[in-house]
Structure formats: C-alpha cells, structure tokens
Design a protein around this motif. Sequence first.
Motif, PDB file in Angstrom:
ATOM      1  N   GLU A   1       0.811  -1.220   0.000  1.00 47.53           N
ATOM      2  CA  GLU A   1       0.000   0.000   0.000  1.00 47.53           C
ATOM      3  C   GLU A   1       0.852   1.282   0.000  1.00 47.53           C
ATOM      4  O   GLU A   1       0.591   2.203  -0.795  1.00 47.53           O
ATOM      5  N   PRO A   2       1.890   1.368   0.855  1.00 48.19           N
ATOM      6  CA  PRO A   2       2.703   2.597   0.808  1.00 48.19           C
ATOM      7  C   PRO A   2       3.435   2.770  -0.528  1.00 48.19           C
ATOM      8  O   PRO A   2       3.690   3.906  -0.956  1.00 48.19           O
ATOM      9  N   LEU A   3       3.762   1.660  -1.184  1.00 49.67           N
ATOM     10  CA  LEU A   3       4.371   1.775  -2.522  1.00 49.67           C
ATOM     11  C   LEU A   3       3.375   2.406  -3.482  1.00 49.67           C
ATOM     12  O   LEU A   3       3.737   3.288  -4.278  1.00 49.67           O
ATOM     13  N   TYR A   4       2.124   1.993  -3.403  1.00 46.88           N
ATOM     14  CA  TYR A   4       1.115   2.548  -4.303  1.00 46.88           C
ATOM     15  C   TYR A   4       0.955   4.049  -4.066  1.00 46.88           C
ATOM     16  O   TYR A   4       0.821   4.824  -5.011  1.00 46.88           O
ATOM     17  N   ARG A   5       0.990   4.454  -2.805  1.00 47.92           N
ATOM     18  CA  ARG A   5       0.875   5.896  -2.515  1.00 47.92           C
ATOM     19  C   ARG A   5       2.091   6.633  -3.088  1.00 47.92           C
ATOM     20  O   ARG A   5       1.971   7.735  -3.631  1.00 47.92           O
TER      21      ARG A   5
ATOM     22  N   ILE B   1       0.594   3.416 -19.113  1.00 48.78           N
ATOM     23  CA  ILE B   1       0.722   2.423 -18.047  1.00 48.78           C
ATOM     24  C   ILE B   1      -0.609   1.681 -17.893  1.00 48.78           C
ATOM     25  O   ILE B   1      -1.668   2.308 -17.765  1.00 48.78           O
ATOM     26  N   HIS B   2      -0.543   0.368 -17.954  1.00 53.63           N
ATOM     27  CA  HIS B   2      -1.748  -0.461 -17.785  1.00 53.63           C
ATOM     28  C   HIS B   2      -1.612  -1.276 -16.506  1.00 53.63           C
ATOM     29  O   HIS B   2      -0.603  -1.953 -16.293  1.00 53.63           O
ATOM     30  N   VAL B   3      -2.647  -1.200 -15.673  1.00 56.99           N
ATOM     31  CA  VAL B   3      -2.586  -1.841 -14.357  1.00 56.99           C
ATOM     32  C   VAL B   3      -3.559  -3.022 -14.280  1.00 56.99           C
ATOM     33  O   VAL B   3      -4.744  -2.901 -14.620  1.00 56.99           O
TER      34      VAL B   3
ATOM     35  N   ALA C   1      -5.251   3.983  -2.802  1.00 57.01           N
ATOM     36  CA  ALA C   1      -3.866   4.429  -2.549  1.00 57.01           C
ATOM     37  C   ALA C   1      -3.207   5.017  -3.791  1.00 57.01           C
ATOM     38  O   ALA C   1      -2.280   5.815  -3.684  1.00 57.01           O
ATOM     39  N   TRP C   2      -3.667   4.628  -4.969  1.00 55.17           N
ATOM     40  CA  TRP C   2      -2.909   4.938  -6.179  1.00 55.17           C
ATOM     41  C   TRP C   2      -3.803   5.443  -7.313  1.00 55.17           C
ATOM     42  O   TRP C   2      -3.753   6.611  -7.722  1.00 55.17           O
ATOM     43  N   LEU C   3      -4.679   4.550  -7.823  1.00 54.49           N
ATOM     44  CA  LEU C   3      -5.299   4.821  -9.128  1.00 54.49           C
ATOM     45  C   LEU C   3      -6.293   5.970  -9.096  1.00 54.49           C
ATOM     46  O   LEU C   3      -6.418   6.700 -10.082  1.00 54.49           O
ATOM     47  N   ASP C   4      -6.975   6.155  -7.948  1.00 49.19           N
ATOM     48  CA  ASP C   4      -7.934   7.263  -7.857  1.00 49.19           C
ATOM     49  C   ASP C   4      -7.226   8.605  -7.707  1.00 49.19           C
ATOM     50  O   ASP C   4      -7.855   9.651  -7.756  1.00 49.19           O
ATOM     51  N   ARG C   5      -5.914   8.573  -7.487  1.00 46.82           N
ATOM     52  CA  ARG C   5      -5.167   9.811  -7.232  1.00 46.82           C
ATOM     53  C   ARG C   5      -4.404  10.305  -8.453  1.00 46.82           C
ATOM     54  O   ARG C   5      -3.692  11.304  -8.373  1.00 46.82           O
TER      55      ARG C   5
ATOM     56  N   ALA D   1      -9.398   5.348 -17.550  1.00 44.71           N
ATOM     57  CA  ALA D   1     -10.141   4.210 -16.985  1.00 44.71           C
ATOM     58  C   ALA D   1      -9.882   2.937 -17.787  1.00 44.71           C
ATOM     59  O   ALA D   1      -9.830   1.829 -17.233  1.00 44.71           O
ATOM     60  N   SER D   2      -9.676   3.107 -19.100  1.00 49.63           N
ATOM     61  CA  SER D   2      -9.465   1.917 -19.942  1.00 49.63           C
ATOM     62  C   SER D   2      -8.086   1.277 -19.721  1.00 49.63           C
ATOM     63  O   SER D   2      -7.810   0.208 -20.253  1.00 49.63           O
ATOM     64  N   ASN D   3      -7.219   1.938 -18.941  1.00 53.21           N
ATOM     65  CA  ASN D   3      -5.908   1.343 -18.630  1.00 53.21           C
ATOM     66  C   ASN D   3      -5.946   0.532 -17.335  1.00 53.21           C
ATOM     67  O   ASN D   3      -4.933  -0.001 -16.904  1.00 53.21           O
ATOM     68  N   ILE D   4      -7.116   0.486 -16.699  1.00 54.08           N
ATOM     69  CA  ILE D   4      -7.251  -0.263 -15.443  1.00 54.08           C
ATOM     70  C   ILE D   4      -8.030  -1.539 -15.744  1.00 54.08           C
ATOM     71  O   ILE D   4      -9.127  -1.500 -16.293  1.00 54.08           O
TER      72      ILE D   4
END
Length: 239
Positions: free
Chosen positions: A47-51, A63-65, A88-92, A97-100
């Motif tokens: 989680e802290p890595l994502y932040r 970047i595709h997740v 932690a990451w994607l909403d920030r 959206a198509s890369n998620i």
Amino acid sequence: MKKVVEVLANREQLIDRSLEIVLSKISEAIAERGLCTIAAAGGSTPEPLYRAIAAQDLPWDKIHVFWGDERYVPLEHPDSNQKMARLAWLDRVNIPASNIHPMPTGAGDPAADAEAHQTELQQFFKVSEGEFPAFDIILLGIGDDAHTASLFPGTAALEVRDALVTVGNKDGQPRITFTVPLINRARCVMFMVAGASKQPALAQIFAPAADEMTYPARLVQPEGELWWLLDAAAGEAVK
Ligand SMILES: O=C1O[C@H](COP(=O)(O)O)[C@@H](O)[C@H](O)[C@H]1O
C-alpha cells in the motif's frame, strides 16, 4: 533468470527501494515497447508503494494496471485488492479508466470470472489460446503460509499449467489468481515482504529443497528478473 535478494533496514527503505525498481522498469518498458504492464499485489505491504507511485509524474496513458490476484468480493468490500490499489494509487492519478484492468468478481461464478479475465488478457496482449504474455512487472507478496498471489498451499490452482487465470481457494473461499506459468513469463517479478511473521515461510522458500505444494512461492521462477525485497525483520530468515 536474474535473482536479487535485498534486505532493507526498515519498511520505509523497503518502499523506497521498491519504488526505485518499479520506476526504472516503467521507463525501460515504455522506452522499449511504448507501454508498461504492471500487475499489482494485494495485502497490506504494497500500500505505501502505491501511494508513492501515485505521487510521481508518470505518463499514465502508457501504463496499464492489472492485479495478480483478487478476493472474490465486490469492489466496495474492504478486502478487495482493487479497492486498496484504487484508494492508494489509481484514484489519485490521471490514468485513463481503460488502462485499469481489474479481475471481475461479479458473475456469481468464480470460474466464469477467471475465464472472462483470461479472455481480456489474451485480447489485450494479442496472444492465442495456450500462449502466455509477458508482464513488464508483477508485484507479489507472501502470506505467513508461503502463499503468493492466491496460490495457497495444497490447492489445485498450483498445478494449473494450461490457463492464465484460475480460481484460488483460501480456506474454502474462492479467489481469482494468475497461474504459475503466467507469473513465470514476466520480465520482472518483485516480491515485497515485511515483518517477522514471514520468517518461517521465507526460510522454506529459500531452502535448497522443500515441497512446492506446501510452499507455493517456491514455484515463482520467472524467465525475467526476480527481486526479493525484505525488511530487516523478514530478512532474518535468509541470513
Ligand atoms: O491475501 C493476500 O496476501 C498476500 C500477502 O499480504 P500481506 O498483507 O502480508 O502484504 C498478498 O500478496 C496477496 O495479493 C493477497 O491477496
């Protein structure tokens, strides 16, 4: 396979080092192939890595997740791996959206959801049935029982060799998980492991010989790089 084991002084340094490696793999992948494919891990450790990733100025459209595993719960559920990574990451960040590419969990049939996600991966990577695409980065953790992704000790998912995605089983609860051959096709697999509770599992994972059905993380032997980043408490096991 290039294997690197690093023991970092504490969790903060573990996160700093993991960020350094992820950023270098992202720029390498984009420079070489024009995009970067990352599979996120669940659990608490990353989680802290994502932040930290969210705080970077990155070419998000390239970047595709994806996720290496998912609990079989809706997105709103506190156990959802997707939810943790989104908060932690994607909403920030300004990622399209198509890369998620979350693992679906809504069919009421885990096998159908696993199959649907496999089809999505095959279409995204343009691979045929029986071919395994190479992710640029797969992030993984381990449990105290040496599971990784949702590949749990003694479960059928460990033996799947003809699919990209399958149904995992944690104490009778279904999960969706990448299979061993998909993980092992990756250009880079990075484990992040923190805390003394992981020492017994790590001792068996790093032992010269031990049963892979009992210690599933031993099955991770990627074609590309394998990084093990441990904090000092976990690292006691590999001294
Ligand atoms: O159940 C899971 O646990 C592992 C490890 O989690 P952690 O809380 O010890 O970091 C994780 O890698 C996996 O993705 C997750 O679904």
